[in-house]
Design an enzyme around this catalytic site. Structure first.
Site, PDB file in Angstrom:
ATOM      1  N   LYS A 198     -36.992 -45.860  73.549  1.00  0.00           N
ATOM      2  CA  LYS A 198     -36.844 -47.035  74.408  1.00  0.00           C
ATOM      3  C   LYS A 198     -37.799 -48.115  73.902  1.00  0.00           C
ATOM      4  CE  LYS A 198     -34.190 -44.739  77.335  1.00  0.00           C
ATOM      5  NZ  LYS A 198     -32.762 -44.928  77.330  1.00  0.00           N
ATOM      6  N   SER A 247     -28.070 -46.149  74.406  1.00  0.00           N
ATOM      7  CA  SER A 247     -28.969 -46.928  75.259  1.00  0.00           C
ATOM      8  C   SER A 247     -29.795 -47.954  74.493  1.00  0.00           C
ATOM      9  CB  SER A 247     -29.907 -46.002  76.033  1.00  0.00           C
ATOM     10  OG  SER A 247     -30.844 -45.405  75.170  1.00  0.00           O
TER      11      SER A 247
END
Length: 196
Positions: free
Chosen positions: A101, A65
């Site tokens: 993230k 990701s």
């Protein structure tokens, strides 16, 4: 007379006594240095573990990701703190996992993402030089979206596949979930260095 000669020949000479005394002193000094070295190594190891778990945890990246910024298997170092800005990489707890993230917006800010994947924070287009492609990706929140108090809106760099704050599964990240800001990559060695 013969007995006196035998006694004298059985006694160590001055040189022998001096050599034995030097050997005993060396052995004592060696043992002191060895103990001191072992104690020092134990203290350094304990401090390293304390620093690593308290202020600078090392983390290994799993999943894709965050590509192309971080690849699976990369080992990174995070720094504890609470001052996060747009563009910072942060690690946070989600259940029993730690996810990484990119912080996009902070408490109270408005986030909007158009169909081409352009991200706007408080109406201004966010410059994202770390992306290789933009995508709206999967989302189940309504845009524009206001970030709740004491929370951060975070997205993965691989926008088409990342599950992040666009989904209620992850949602916005609470301050108490945050492990720290990712600042440094230590593995693999060719990519060793500071991250942005």
């Amino acid at each position: 007379m013969k007995n006196d000669v035998r006694l004298q020949s059985g006694r160590p000479t001055t040189e022998q006594l001096s050599a034995e005394l030097d050997r005993v002193r060396y052995k004592r000094k060696y043992n002191r240095v060895l103990k001191s070295t072992i104690y020092t190594l134990i203290v350094v190891a304990a401090i390293s573990v304390l620093v690593a778990t308290t202020w600078m945890p090392a983390l290994q990246i799993y999943g894709e990701s965050m590509t192309p910024t971080l690849d699976e298997g990369d080992i990174v170092v995070s720094v504890k703190g609470s001052d996060f800005a747009a563009g910072d990489l942060i690690a946070f707890y989600m259940g029993n996992k730690i996810l990484v993230k990119r912080c996009i917006a902070g408490p109270g800010q408005w986030v909007n993402i158009d169909k081409n994947g352009n991200v706007y924070v408080d109406g201004k287009l966010l410059e994202e030089p770390y992306l290789t492609e933009k995508a709206l990706g999967d989302y189940d929140i309504e845009f524009p979206y206001q970030v709740p108090d004491n929370r951060y809106f975070c997205l993965g760099d691989h926008r088409s596949t990342s599950v992040d704050s666009r989904s209620t599964t992850i949602g916005c990240i609470a301050e108490e979930q945050i492990v720290g800001k990712i600042v440094f990559r230590v593995w693999p060695f060719p990519d060793f260095g500071f991250l942005r």
